[in-house]
Design an enzyme around this catalytic site. Structure first.
Site, PDB file in Angstrom:
ATOM      1  N   HIS A 242       0.855  -1.194   0.000  1.00 29.32           N
ATOM      2  CA  HIS A 242       0.000   0.000   0.000  1.00 29.32           C
ATOM      3  C   HIS A 242       0.889   1.242   0.000  1.00 29.32           C
ATOM      4  O   HIS A 242       1.733   1.433   0.879  1.00 29.32           O
ATOM      5  CB  HIS A 242      -0.930  -0.010   1.220  1.00 29.32           C
ATOM      6  CG  HIS A 242      -1.999  -1.046   1.105  1.00 29.32           C
ATOM      7  ND1 HIS A 242      -2.372  -1.861   2.144  1.00 29.32           N
ATOM      8  CD2 HIS A 242      -2.754  -1.417   0.031  1.00 29.32           C
ATOM      9  CE1 HIS A 242      -3.334  -2.688   1.723  1.00 29.32           C
ATOM     10  NE2 HIS A 242      -3.584  -2.431   0.440  1.00 29.32           N
ATOM     11  N   ALA A 243       0.661   2.082  -0.992  1.00 30.94           N
ATOM     12  CA  ALA A 243       1.584   3.177  -1.287  1.00 30.94           C
ATOM     13  C   ALA A 243       1.801   4.127  -0.105  1.00 30.94           C
ATOM     14  O   ALA A 243       2.919   4.551   0.167  1.00 30.94           O
ATOM     15  CB  ALA A 243       1.059   3.953  -2.493  1.00 30.94           C
ATOM     16  N   ARG A 244       0.738   4.454   0.602  1.00 37.05           N
ATOM     17  CA  ARG A 244       0.840   5.512   1.619  1.00 37.05           C
ATOM     18  C   ARG A 244       1.468   5.050   2.929  1.00 37.05           C
ATOM     19  O   ARG A 244       1.718   5.864   3.815  1.00 37.05           O
ATOM     20  CB  ARG A 244      -0.560   6.065   1.904  1.00 37.05           C
ATOM     21  CG  ARG A 244      -1.520   5.059   2.519  1.00 37.05           C
ATOM     22  CD  ARG A 244      -2.922   5.604   2.525  1.00 37.05           C
ATOM     23  NE  ARG A 244      -3.913   4.626   2.936  1.00 37.05           N
ATOM     24  CZ  ARG A 244      -5.226   4.815   2.833  1.00 37.05           C
ATOM     25  NH1 ARG A 244      -5.690   5.954   2.340  1.00 37.05           N
ATOM     26  NH2 ARG A 244      -6.069   3.899   3.226  1.00 37.05           N
ATOM     27  N   GLU A 245       1.704   3.757   3.073  1.00 38.12           N
ATOM     28  CA  GLU A 245       2.214   3.229   4.341  1.00 38.12           C
ATOM     29  C   GLU A 245       3.735   3.315   4.353  1.00 38.12           C
ATOM     30  O   GLU A 245       4.445   2.316   4.334  1.00 38.12           O
ATOM     31  CB  GLU A 245       1.687   1.799   4.537  1.00 38.12           C
ATOM     32  CG  GLU A 245       0.152   1.794   4.625  1.00 38.12           C
ATOM     33  CD  GLU A 245      -0.498   0.428   4.413  1.00 38.12           C
ATOM     34  OE1 GLU A 245       0.215  -0.585   4.349  1.00 38.12           O
ATOM     35  OE2 GLU A 245      -1.744   0.382   4.303  1.00 38.12           O
ATOM     36  N   ARG A 297      -3.336   4.814  -1.969  1.00 41.97           N
ATOM     37  CA  ARG A 297      -3.187   3.460  -1.419  1.00 41.97           C
ATOM     38  C   ARG A 297      -2.857   2.407  -2.493  1.00 41.97           C
ATOM     39  O   ARG A 297      -2.043   1.524  -2.286  1.00 41.97           O
ATOM     40  CB  ARG A 297      -4.515   3.089  -0.747  1.00 41.97           C
ATOM     41  CG  ARG A 297      -4.681   1.635  -0.338  1.00 41.97           C
ATOM     42  CD  ARG A 297      -6.079   1.449   0.258  1.00 41.97           C
ATOM     43  NE  ARG A 297      -6.470   0.062   0.407  1.00 41.97           N
ATOM     44  CZ  ARG A 297      -6.274  -0.652   1.509  1.00 41.97           C
ATOM     45  NH1 ARG A 297      -5.675  -0.129   2.549  1.00 41.97           N
ATOM     46  NH2 ARG A 297      -6.680  -1.903   1.569  1.00 41.97           N
ATOM     47  N   ASN A 312      -3.426  -5.637  -2.359  1.00 42.63           N
ATOM     48  CA  ASN A 312      -3.675  -6.600  -1.283  1.00 42.63           C
ATOM     49  C   ASN A 312      -5.101  -7.169  -1.309  1.00 42.63           C
ATOM     50  O   ASN A 312      -5.565  -7.748  -0.334  1.00 42.63           O
ATOM     51  CB  ASN A 312      -3.378  -5.977   0.083  1.00 42.63           C
ATOM     52  CG  ASN A 312      -2.912  -7.026   1.087  1.00 42.63           C
ATOM     53  OD1 ASN A 312      -2.261  -8.005   0.711  1.00 42.63           O
ATOM     54  ND2 ASN A 312      -3.259  -6.831   2.351  1.00 42.63           N
ATOM     55  N   ARG A 313      -5.784  -6.979  -2.416  1.00 43.66           N
ATOM     56  CA  ARG A 313      -7.036  -7.685  -2.700  1.00 43.66           C
ATOM     57  C   ARG A 313      -6.925  -8.432  -4.028  1.00 43.66           C
ATOM     58  O   ARG A 313      -7.896  -8.980  -4.510  1.00 43.66           O
ATOM     59  CB  ARG A 313      -8.218  -6.690  -2.801  1.00 43.66           C
ATOM     60  CG  ARG A 313      -8.473  -5.850  -1.563  1.00 43.66           C
ATOM     61  CD  ARG A 313      -8.991  -6.686  -0.398  1.00 43.66           C
ATOM     62  NE  ARG A 313      -9.340  -5.846   0.748  1.00 43.66           N
ATOM     63  CZ  ARG A 313      -8.460  -5.373   1.624  1.00 43.66           C
ATOM     64  NH1 ARG A 313      -7.167  -5.665   1.502  1.00 43.66           N
ATOM     65  NH2 ARG A 313      -8.869  -4.614   2.628  1.00 43.66           N
ATOM     66  N   HIS A 365       2.818  -3.684   6.757  1.00 44.46           N
ATOM     67  CA  HIS A 365       1.837  -2.635   6.438  1.00 44.46           C
ATOM     68  C   HIS A 365       1.802  -1.646   7.595  1.00 44.46           C
ATOM     69  O   HIS A 365       2.473  -1.804   8.601  1.00 44.46           O
ATOM     70  CB  HIS A 365       0.443  -3.257   6.276  1.00 44.46           C
ATOM     71  CG  HIS A 365       0.248  -4.063   5.032  1.00 44.46           C
ATOM     72  ND1 HIS A 365      -0.540  -3.645   3.998  1.00 44.46           N
ATOM     73  CD2 HIS A 365       0.739  -5.277   4.665  1.00 44.46           C
ATOM     74  CE1 HIS A 365      -0.536  -4.556   3.034  1.00 44.46           C
ATOM     75  NE2 HIS A 365       0.234  -5.565   3.416  1.00 44.46           N
ATOM     76  N   SER A 366       0.961  -0.625   7.457  1.00 46.56           N
ATOM     77  CA  SER A 366       0.603   0.202   8.604  1.00 46.56           C
ATOM     78  C   SER A 366      -0.841   0.639   8.415  1.00 46.56           C
ATOM     79  O   SER A 366      -1.328   0.626   7.275  1.00 46.56           O
ATOM     80  CB  SER A 366       1.515   1.432   8.723  1.00 46.56           C
ATOM     81  OG  SER A 366       1.173   2.424   7.784  1.00 46.56           O
ATOM     82  N   TYR A 367      -1.581   0.960   9.481  1.00 48.80           N
ATOM     83  CA  TYR A 367      -1.077   1.074  10.811  1.00 48.80           C
ATOM     84  C   TYR A 367      -1.995   0.325  11.759  1.00 48.80           C
ATOM     85  O   TYR A 367      -2.966  -0.297  11.302  1.00 48.80           O
ATOM     86  CB  TYR A 367      -0.995   2.571  11.228  1.00 48.80           C
ATOM     87  CG  TYR A 367      -2.325   3.302  11.194  1.00 48.80           C
ATOM     88  CD1 TYR A 367      -3.102   3.417  12.337  1.00 48.80           C
ATOM     89  CD2 TYR A 367      -2.805   3.859  10.009  1.00 48.80           C
ATOM     90  CE1 TYR A 367      -4.324   4.080  12.307  1.00 48.80           C
ATOM     91  CE2 TYR A 367      -4.030   4.511   9.983  1.00 48.80           C
ATOM     92  CZ  TYR A 367      -4.788   4.625  11.131  1.00 48.80           C
ATOM     93  OH  TYR A 367      -6.005   5.260  11.083  1.00 48.80           O
ATOM     94  N   TYR A 417     -11.277  -7.518  10.173  1.00 46.04           N
ATOM     95  CA  TYR A 417     -12.493  -7.778   9.408  1.00 46.04           C
ATOM     96  C   TYR A 417     -12.084  -8.608   8.196  1.00 46.04           C
ATOM     97  O   TYR A 417     -10.918  -8.604   7.805  1.00 46.04           O
ATOM     98  CB  TYR A 417     -13.125  -6.460   8.956  1.00 46.04           C
ATOM     99  CG  TYR A 417     -12.103  -5.471   8.485  1.00 46.04           C
ATOM    100  CD1 TYR A 417     -11.564  -5.553   7.207  1.00 46.04           C
ATOM    101  CD2 TYR A 417     -11.587  -4.480   9.339  1.00 46.04           C
ATOM    102  CE1 TYR A 417     -10.582  -4.683   6.786  1.00 46.04           C
ATOM    103  CE2 TYR A 417     -10.589  -3.609   8.924  1.00 46.04           C
ATOM    104  CZ  TYR A 417     -10.105  -3.720   7.643  1.00 46.04           C
ATOM    105  OH  TYR A 417      -9.098  -2.871   7.223  1.00 46.04           O
ATOM    106  N   GLU A 439       1.008  -5.047  10.917  1.00 45.23           N
ATOM    107  CA  GLU A 439       0.572  -3.652  10.839  1.00 45.23           C
ATOM    108  C   GLU A 439       1.420  -2.867  11.827  1.00 45.23           C
ATOM    109  O   GLU A 439       1.284  -3.004  13.038  1.00 45.23           O
ATOM    110  CB  GLU A 439      -0.923  -3.522  11.205  1.00 45.23           C
ATOM    111  CG  GLU A 439      -1.866  -4.247  10.258  1.00 45.23           C
ATOM    112  CD  GLU A 439      -2.136  -3.487   8.953  1.00 45.23           C
ATOM    113  OE1 GLU A 439      -1.622  -2.358   8.795  1.00 45.23           O
ATOM    114  OE2 GLU A 439      -2.850  -4.044   8.108  1.00 45.23           O
TER     115      GLU A 439
HETATM  116 ZN   LIG Z   1      -1.667  -1.850   4.051  1.00 43.59          ZN
END
Ligand SMILES: [Zn+2]
Length: 476
Positions: A242-245, A297, A312-313, A365-367, A417, A439
């Site tokens: 995920h780009a923003r992490e 993301r 990640n999906r 990943h985060s967060y 989830y 995370e």
């Molecule tokens: Zn992520």
């Protein structure tokens, strides 16, 4: 050919896994083992369910965002780059203990007043758009839903997150032969330059291969650290799906630096593993977060009016199930099919062709501070879940002992989830024993916009967690 050799060759044809020691005749660190034959882990492709939209918050938010164009945010021109400005946007933690909370949040999302940043069973973090602050405040108060404001002005946090290096650091940078520090979040060029530097400096143990290209043509660079012992175990670690992490590639490169620079004095647990690191799975998205939208993301492939699939999906185990969206504008768009995206496909092909027999797959990943094991696609557990829970707790203990951060341990679907199509589920479906999604920090005070001064403490405590994992892998 003697009968023993014949048997060995026959075994090689039947199972490349058994044969890894026989086909790995290459010089340490120079060439990577590849499979002589390929087992097909993709039986699940035939079992793809129709993409049912579940009732999880994330999915509903996604469905509601079907027609939301990505460019409905204000932009300012800066160095010929259109940068999205988050001035006045806030981040709130909203309690979901009241039964109506999810419905109210979905409604606000459908009105495009908020966006989900993630959550668990007790709360959800939401980004409240600047013009919606008053309206959302009134709605939550009216419905008696508890919340508190974690970030008053998101743009201010973004501006403070990644300050320039001081003069001492800049001078060091020039002398070192690479530009990487763990005092700043670096652009892809610095990260890749660092990997190449290590391969050049330590050719007997470090090598770098591009396992494919991103949609926009950037290399997907995997760095391998290995002394070439045939008895070594293998561990794969990735970051930046995920780009923003941003904390994720920073932590993964910290591990790389630690092991490569200190290999001779590292513990046997570390030296007895062939390490494979892919620190930036999503380089296009990563660069986009630096240049245009700090909170992007997905990857950057275009789908009609909207860009990006959630990598990640997009992995090919139980693809298209719960917690993934069929709508390209959604933050959790699953892509048009399993491994439809060049970045996830490259990872799948790498695992298919490699002769390495992985004992662990870790994806950072985060967060939220979670150590999550499969399954993510639904509330189900793998047969060895107790073992995964035990080792996860040992890792969490080491993290807390080292840096003080508390990481919760559980299955992805149980603790958070359901989210189908994740890389961890896919890795577990390949029979990789120790599969975890980690995370990283924090728990929401800064969220995705964690100041660069946190890189070293977060990396240090997670290195302690990784050492526990390495010790466990060596015991298997
Ligand atoms: Zn992520």
């Amino acid at each position: 050919m003697g009968s023993l050799t014949k048997t060995v060759v026959l075994l090689c044809v039947i199972s490349s896994v058994l044969c890894t020691p026989f086909i790995n005749k290459l010089q340490p660190g120079q060439e990577w083992p590849t499979r002589s034959s390929v087992k097909q882990p993709y039986h699940q492709f035939d079992e793809i369910e129709n993409g049912t939209i579940s009732d999880t918050v994330a999915t509903e938010v996604a469905a509601q965002e079907e027609k939301a164009p990505e460019n409905n945010k204000p932009k300012v021109k800066e160095d010929d780059v259109e940068r999205i400005d988050y001035s006045g946007a806030q981040v709130w933690k909203v309690s979901t203990k009241k039964s109506n909370a999810h419905r109210v949040i979905n409604q606000l999302a459908s009105e495009k007043l908020i966006a989900s940043w993630g959550g668990n069973h007790t709360s959800i973090d939401i980004l409240v758009k600047p013009k919606a602050v008053e309206n959302v405040t009134a709605t939550l108060k009216n419905k008696d839903i508890a919340y508190y404001i974690m970030i008053e002005d998101l743009q201010q946090r973004i501006d403070e997150e990644n300050p320039p290096l001081d003069e001492n650091e800049l001078e060091l940078q020039d002398r070192r032969g690479h530009r990487m520090t763990w005092k700043q979040y670096h652009r892809l060029e610095d990260i890749h330059g660092f990997l190449d530097y290590l391969a050049k400096t330590y050719p007997s143990i470090v090598s770098v291969n591009s396992i494919g290209k991103s949609h926009e043509g950037r290399d997907l660079k995997v760095l391998r650290i290995s002394d070439g012992k045939k008895t070594n175990k293998a561990v794969f670690i990735d970051g930046g799906i995920h780009a923003r992490e941003w904390i994720s590639p920073a932590v993964v490169t910290y591990f790389i630096n630690q092991f490569a620079e200190n290999f001779d004095v590292e513990s046997d647990d570390i030296r007895n593993i062939d390490w494979y690191f892919l620190p930036v799975v999503n380089p296009d998205g990563y660069e986009y977060t630096h240049k245009t939208d700090r909170l992007w993301r997905k990857n950057r492939r275009g789908f009609g009016g909207c860009a990006g699939a959630d990598l990640n999906r997009n992995f090919g185990y139980q693809w298209g199930g719960k917690g993934a969206s069929r709508y390209p504008c959604s933050e959790i768009y699953r892509g048009s099919g399993p491994f439809s995206e060049p970045e996830s496909k490259a990872i799948a092909q790498f695992f298919k062709s490699t002769g390495a027999d992985f004992s662990a797959y870790l994806t950072y990943h985060s967060y939220g501070q979670y150590l999550l094991y499969p399954w993510g696609y639904d509330n189900a557990l793998p047969p060895d879940h107790k073992n995964l829970e035990t080792v996860g707790k040992m890792m969490a203990q080491a993290i807390q002992k080292t840096g003080g951060s508390e990481y919760k341990v559980g299955s992805s679907s149980g603790l958070l989830y359901p989210a189908a199509g994740g890389s961890d589920d896919w890795a577990k479906s390949l029979n990789i024993k120790y599969t975890y999604t980690i995370e990283l920090s924090d728990t929401g005070r800064y969220g995705f916009v964690l100041p660069a001064s946190y890189i070293e403490p977060v990396a240090r405590e997670n290195l302690a967690g990784l050492r526990v994992l390495a010790s466990q892998v060596n015991k298997e």
